[in-house]
Design an enzyme around this catalytic site. Structure first.
Site, PDB file in Angstrom:
ATOM      1  N   HIS A 188     143.342 -16.286 124.988  1.00 41.85           N
ATOM      2  CA  HIS A 188     144.570 -16.346 125.971  1.00 41.85           C
ATOM      3  C   HIS A 188     145.439 -17.191 125.649  1.00 41.85           C
ATOM      4  O   HIS A 188     145.601 -17.939 124.519  1.00 41.85           O
ATOM      5  CB  HIS A 188     144.065 -16.902 127.442  1.00 41.85           C
TER       6      HIS A 188
ATOM      7  N   HIS B  32     142.953 -11.434 125.916  1.00 37.67           N
ATOM      8  CA  HIS B  32     142.974 -11.150 127.253  1.00 37.67           C
ATOM      9  C   HIS B  32     143.707  -9.767 127.582  1.00 37.67           C
ATOM     10  O   HIS B  32     143.273  -9.019 128.362  1.00 37.67           O
ATOM     11  CB  HIS B  32     143.751 -12.449 128.123  1.00 37.67           C
TER      12      HIS B  32
ATOM     13  N   GLU C   7     141.805 -20.846 125.695  1.00 39.59           N
ATOM     14  CA  GLU C   7     143.386 -20.725 125.852  1.00 39.59           C
ATOM     15  C   GLU C   7     144.037 -21.502 124.728  1.00 39.59           C
ATOM     16  O   GLU C   7     143.654 -22.774 124.422  1.00 39.59           O
ATOM     17  CB  GLU C   7     143.662 -21.506 127.286  1.00 39.59           C
TER      18      GLU C   7
ATOM     19  N   ASP D  67     148.502 -11.621 127.211  1.00 40.86           N
ATOM     20  CA  ASP D  67     148.399 -12.708 126.384  1.00 40.86           C
ATOM     21  C   ASP D  67     146.935 -12.352 125.565  1.00 40.86           C
ATOM     22  O   ASP D  67     146.270 -11.765 125.804  1.00 40.86           O
ATOM     23  CB  ASP D  67     148.155 -14.031 127.346  1.00 40.86           C
TER      24      ASP D  67
HETATM   25 ZN   LIG Z   1     144.765 -14.953 129.958  1.00 40.01          ZN
END
Ligand SMILES: [Zn+2]
Length: 196
Positions: A45, A163, A127, A173
């Site tokens: 992400h 994602h 992330e 993303d």
């Molecule tokens: Zn995401």
């Protein structure tokens, strides 16, 4: 009974699903994975709070439910949101972990990968500090590749996707500027492990 002297063992990479080389900040936002789940997917992400602002601690605060919702107008749009990811990679490559990989973090939402829904059940979420559609730093690819290789030593990972690939139309993303060929080269996994 004679006690065998303790020999200092090499510190393992993983302990209870926590990675040795990550800063740890426990998130309350997690749950159990379904019984018998093979953890075989990594989901990448991008995030920054407020979007496009780098270097603060707002993302860690969001994942730990300690973000001050009144600190920025943008936060009104996410007020009360309870989410998490297993990992967060800063622009300089610094790595944070919020949830044990043995547990289910809340990063993917409504999602599906190769016909299997609810990716959070069987995925590990990473992330990257960044903004959807914008590029990422070389240090972030280094950390991401090292982390992914370490994850694959501990879990039966078969795919690494964005994602955007498991929630198309709803999520975008990490976006078009994410350098999949670089990650592919660094990891040396088969092409079938990556999207498209
Ligand atoms: Zn995401």
């Amino acid at each position: 009974m004679h006690r065998t002297p303790e020999v200092p063992a090499a510190t393992p990479l993983w302990h209870g699903g926590w990675y040795r080389f990550a800063h740890r900040a426990d998130s309350p936002n997690f749950g159990p994975r379904p019984e018998g789940t093979a953890i075989d997917l990594i989901v990448v992400h991008s995030i920054s709070l407020p979007p496009g602002h780098y270097g603060g601690d707002e993302v860690q605060r969001l994942f730990c439910n300690t973000l001050d919702w009144d600190a920025h107008p943008y936060f009104q749009s996410i007020r009360g949101l309870k989410v998490s990811a297993h990992f967060y990679v800063r622009r300089g490559g610094e790595l944070w972990q919020f949830v044990s990989c043995d547990h289910r973090a809340w990063h993917a939402g409504a999602s599906s990968h190769q016909g299997r829904d609810n990716c959070n059940d069987y995925a590990i979420g990473i992330e990257l500090e960044g903004l959807e559609g914008e590029s990422f730093e070389p240090s972030q690819y280094e950390t991401l590749a090292g982390l992914s290789a370490a994850i694959a030593q501990a879990y039966p990972i078969r795919h690494l996707v964005g994602h955007e690939h498991i929630a198309p139309g709803r999520k975008g993303d990490p976006g078009a500027a994410f350098d999949w060929p670089t990650l592919h080269r660094s990891l040396g996994w088969p092409a079938t492990a990556f999207p498209g």
